[in-house]
Design a protein around this motif. Structure first.
Motif, mmCIF file in Angstrom:
data_model
loop_
_atom_site.group_PDB
_atom_site.id
_atom_site.type_symbol
_atom_site.label_atom_id
_atom_site.label_comp_id
_atom_site.label_asym_id
_atom_site.label_seq_id
_atom_site.Cartn_x
_atom_site.Cartn_y
_atom_site.Cartn_z
ATOM 1 N N ALA A 56 0.811 -1.232 0.040
ATOM 2 C CA ALA A 56 -0.023 0.116 -0.100
ATOM 3 C C ALA A 56 0.901 1.182 0.132
ATOM 4 C CB ALA A 56 -0.916 -0.119 1.292
ATOM 5 N N PHE A 57 1.996 1.216 0.928
ATOM 6 C CA PHE A 57 3.001 2.466 0.958
ATOM 7 C C PHE A 57 3.506 2.645 -0.546
ATOM 8 C CE2 PHE A 57 7.261 3.993 1.152
ATOM 9 C CZ PHE A 57 6.991 5.264 1.749
ATOM 10 N N TRP A 58 4.041 1.221 -1.017
ATOM 11 C CA TRP A 58 4.545 1.361 -2.423
ATOM 12 C C TRP A 58 3.692 2.082 -3.330
ATOM 13 C CZ3 TRP A 58 9.452 -0.977 -3.482
ATOM 14 C CH2 TRP A 58 9.761 -0.648 -4.830
ATOM 15 N N LEU A 59 2.408 1.581 -3.574
ATOM 16 C CA LEU A 59 1.350 2.063 -4.568
ATOM 17 C C LEU A 59 1.236 3.761 -4.142
ATOM 18 C CD1 LEU A 59 -0.886 -0.861 -4.692
ATOM 19 C CD2 LEU A 59 0.560 -0.272 -6.435
ATOM 20 N N LEU A 60 0.816 3.805 -3.099
ATOM 21 C CA LEU A 60 0.366 5.208 -2.508
ATOM 22 C C LEU A 60 1.605 6.391 -2.994
ATOM 23 C CD1 LEU A 60 -1.520 4.924 0.520
ATOM 24 C CD2 LEU A 60 -2.267 5.476 -1.790
ATOM 25 N N PHE A 61 2.961 5.774 -2.643
ATOM 26 C CA PHE A 61 4.108 6.759 -2.768
ATOM 27 C C PHE A 61 4.163 7.081 -4.272
ATOM 28 C CE2 PHE A 61 8.342 7.938 -3.323
ATOM 29 C CZ PHE A 61 8.539 8.812 -2.575
ATOM 30 N N PHE A 76 4.859 -0.031 -11.749
ATOM 31 C CA PHE A 76 4.933 -0.935 -10.556
ATOM 32 C C PHE A 76 5.561 -2.133 -11.069
ATOM 33 C CE2 PHE A 76 0.865 1.406 -9.919
ATOM 34 C CZ PHE A 76 1.324 2.314 -9.002
ATOM 35 N N ILE A 77 6.707 -2.165 -12.098
ATOM 36 C CA ILE A 77 7.591 -3.056 -12.724
ATOM 37 C C ILE A 77 8.436 -3.478 -11.553
ATOM 38 C CG2 ILE A 77 9.380 -3.941 -14.104
ATOM 39 C CD1 ILE A 77 7.604 -2.354 -16.226
ATOM 40 N N PHE A 78 9.105 -2.467 -10.821
ATOM 41 C CA PHE A 78 9.842 -2.720 -9.636
ATOM 42 C C PHE A 78 9.170 -3.337 -8.477
ATOM 43 C CE2 PHE A 78 12.927 -0.985 -6.412
ATOM 44 C CZ PHE A 78 14.002 -1.939 -6.672
ATOM 45 N N LEU A 79 8.109 -2.926 -8.166
ATOM 46 C CA LEU A 79 7.355 -3.634 -7.254
ATOM 47 C C LEU A 79 6.870 -5.132 -7.597
ATOM 48 C CD1 LEU A 79 5.561 -3.532 -4.586
ATOM 49 C CD2 LEU A 79 3.644 -3.038 -6.006
ATOM 50 N N LEU A 83 8.496 -8.317 -5.268
ATOM 51 C CA LEU A 83 7.569 -9.382 -4.868
ATOM 52 C C LEU A 83 7.949 -10.843 -5.363
ATOM 53 C CD1 LEU A 83 3.980 -7.493 -4.822
ATOM 54 C CD2 LEU A 83 5.398 -8.230 -2.720
ATOM 55 N N SER A 84 8.453 -10.606 -6.520
ATOM 56 C CA SER A 84 8.868 -12.037 -7.315
ATOM 57 C C SER A 84 10.146 -12.436 -6.523
ATOM 58 C CB SER A 84 9.012 -11.787 -8.754
ATOM 59 O OG SER A 84 8.108 -11.543 -9.284
#
Length: 177
Positions: A56-61, A76-79, A83-84
């Motif tokens: 959520a922080f990653w997305l919002l930021f 969000f490729i880095f996200l 996660l991978s």
């Protein structure tokens, strides 16, 4: 002779080999304990809460911050990569923890089987002992049997007393014993 020594050295493999890169020494038990703790933590609600907060922080930021501050400019490729990467490390650690648990379960099952075998042998021994005691008790006079025998003897003695105190038919005085 020198030629023979040279030949024997070429025929004999070297004892020592040089390693170009030394492998790090890893203690299997320490790493296994770490894997179990990691797998145990990943199965908790705390981990899910932390991961949710992180995403959520990653997305919002990355959605709300200006273009110059964002660290994941593309959608969000880095996200996805993070996660991978986390999943690629988590899966083998979880499998390692499961394998260690399976080995412990095998040892416990073997110990249980041995305990059951000992208990079964003990029960068979005790059953044989009880059977032999029953057979021995069958040969021993019981309290009821002794009482009935004593009553029969008393009745026989009473019967003899009655016959000895009655006058004789020939008129002679009764006999006393």
């Amino acid at each position: 002779m020198a030629e023979q020594q040279r030949r024997s050295r070429l025929d004999t493999p070297r004892d020592t080999r040089r390693q170009l890169v030394r492998r790090p020494a890893v203690d299997a038990d320490t790493f296994g304990v770490f894997a179990e703790q990691f797998a145990r933590f990943m199965g908790t609600a705390s981990f899910l809460l932390y991961m949710t907060l992180f995403v959520a922080f990653w997305l919002l930021f990355n959605v709300l911050s200006p273009d110059g501050i964002r660290f994941d400019d593309y959608p969000f490729i880095f996200l996805t990569l993070m996660l991978s990467l986390q999943a690629s490390y988590a899966a083998p650690l979880i499998l390692l923890a499961q394998n260690r648990q399976e080995q412990r379960d095998k040892v416990i099952a073997e110990q249980d089987r041995q305990a059951n075998t000992r208990a079964h042998a003990d029960m068979e021994f005790l059953a044989r002992e009880v059977a032999s005691l029953r057979m021995s008790v069958g040969e021993v006079a019981t309290r009821d049997f002794v009482r009935s025998e004593l009553r029969a003897l008393l009745a026989e003695l009473d019967e003899r007393d009655e016959t000895s105190t009655t006058p004789a038919e020939d008129g002679s005085p009764p006999r006393t014993t």
